[in-house]
Design a protein around this motif. Structure first.
Motif, mmCIF file in Angstrom:
data_model
loop_
_atom_site.group_PDB
_atom_site.id
_atom_site.type_symbol
_atom_site.label_atom_id
_atom_site.label_comp_id
_atom_site.label_asym_id
_atom_site.label_seq_id
_atom_site.Cartn_x
_atom_site.Cartn_y
_atom_site.Cartn_z
ATOM 1 N N LEU A 7 0.827 -1.214 0.000
ATOM 2 C CA LEU A 7 0.000 0.000 0.000
ATOM 3 C C LEU A 7 0.858 1.258 0.000
ATOM 4 C CD1 LEU A 7 -3.077 0.714 0.175
ATOM 5 C CD2 LEU A 7 -2.728 0.995 2.637
ATOM 6 N N TRP A 58 -8.332 2.404 1.719
ATOM 7 C CA TRP A 58 -7.982 1.231 2.524
ATOM 8 C C TRP A 58 -8.178 1.544 4.010
ATOM 9 C CZ3 TRP A 58 -4.966 -0.035 6.607
ATOM 10 C CH2 TRP A 58 -4.758 -1.391 6.847
ATOM 11 N N ASN A 97 -10.613 -0.400 6.703
ATOM 12 C CA ASN A 97 -9.912 -1.258 7.661
ATOM 13 C C ASN A 97 -9.638 -0.576 9.004
ATOM 14 O OD1 ASN A 97 -8.936 -3.842 6.024
ATOM 15 N ND2 ASN A 97 -8.781 -2.067 4.665
#
Length: 297
Positions: free
Chosen positions: A264, A275, A279
């Motif tokens: 990432l 993301w 998350n």
């Protein structure tokens, strides 16, 4: 669950990495719950403000993809609202004028702590005064979503705190409480350096009949000497380059305990934010006052 969070920087200089950590944590916490995220500029202290800093903060947040809802709220536009609340507290006997100077407090207390003097000794007419809010004799406690249960002993007089300064400026404590209520902020995520201000804000919320939001205090980023990254410790301003934006966001996620995948780090800022929203786990944020970031390789 929908919620409302906020980021509320003071325009005393450009944003640095510590600022980014606080903004990112608040942003992800709100967005992960499909909530609103607001931006407030706390421009109540003109002597400390840097010209152009507000615009710089707004521009930097936008470049990092931290997009806010609604219009930016500037506290300097709300002085009459703070005055109304201040007058209400005084009229109800929940706040009082205080003429004590630092030198006077030093004479009465070796640590220059306030001893409640003006609670029982009304200043002479015409004296330029601050205004202090009453702090209760009973304990104040709250549950922090990161740091756990916090208990602060009652102080009665010695704990009375300034909500309007002797230089005729409104203090942070009053403005933040009034604005959180006005903006319907119900989840405050901010740095650990502000955790000990929370009981005073809870006291003011009770005085004013306002709802108390939930609080979560992330560890602050520190330098090699253990000092919080800040303008005073010469923390460098955030870079706006594509590479630095991705690196800073990724690194902030790491420090916040979110365990982002290594791949990432090479992605665009928007991908990293997406993301992060998907998350985000606030329970994974380290339960400690500060974190010294490791050096980037």
């Amino acid at each position: 669950m929908n919620c409302t969070g906020r980021f509320a920087p003071s325009p005393t200089g450009p944003l640095h990495f510590g600022s980014l950590m606080a903004a990112l944590a608040s942003f992800l916490d709100s967005r992960s719950q499909s909530g609103r995220w607001l931006l407030r500029i706390e421009d109540l202290d003109p002597p400390r403000e840097v010209p152009g800093a507000s615009d710089n903060i707004i521009r930097t947040l936008a470049h990092y993809g931290l997009e806010w809802d609604d219009q930016v709220l500037f506290q300097s536009d709300r002085l009459s609202i703070y005055r109304k609340n201040l007058d209400a507290l005084i009229s109800q006997g929940l706040a009082y004028p205080c003429s004590c100077t630092r030198s006077e407090m030093k004479r009465r207390d070796a640590l220059a702590l306030y001893d409640g003097h003006c609670r029982t000794h009304t200043p002479r007419p015409g004296t330029q005064c601050a205004v202090r809010a009453l702090y209760p004799a009973e304990d104040v406690q709250f549950h922090d979503r990161i740091q756990g249960n916090r208990l602060y002993p009652g102080q009665d007089g010695r704990g009375d705190f300034v909500i309007f300064r002797r230089d005729q400026l409104f203090a942070y404590q009053l403005a933040v409480v009034v604005d959180d209520a006005y903006q319907r902020v119900d989840q405050v995520v901010r740095g650990f350096d502000l955790i000990d201000e929370t009981p005073r804000q809870i006291v003011l919320q009770k005085h004013l009949g306002l709802v108390t939001p939930s609080y979560a205090h992330i560890p602050v980023a520190t330098n090699a000497e253990g000092q919080k990254l800040s303008k005073q410790t010469y923390a460098p301003a955030l870079s706006d380059s594509d590479q630095d934006r991705s690196r800073n966001l990724y690194f902030a996620l790491e420090i916040l305990g979110q365990n982002p995948p290594a791949a990432l780090r090479e992605e665009a800022a928007q991908t990293i934010l997406e993301w992060g929203v998907s998350n985000w786990h606030i329970e994974a944020v380290p339960r400690q006052p500060g974190v010294r970031p490791k050096e980037w390789s």
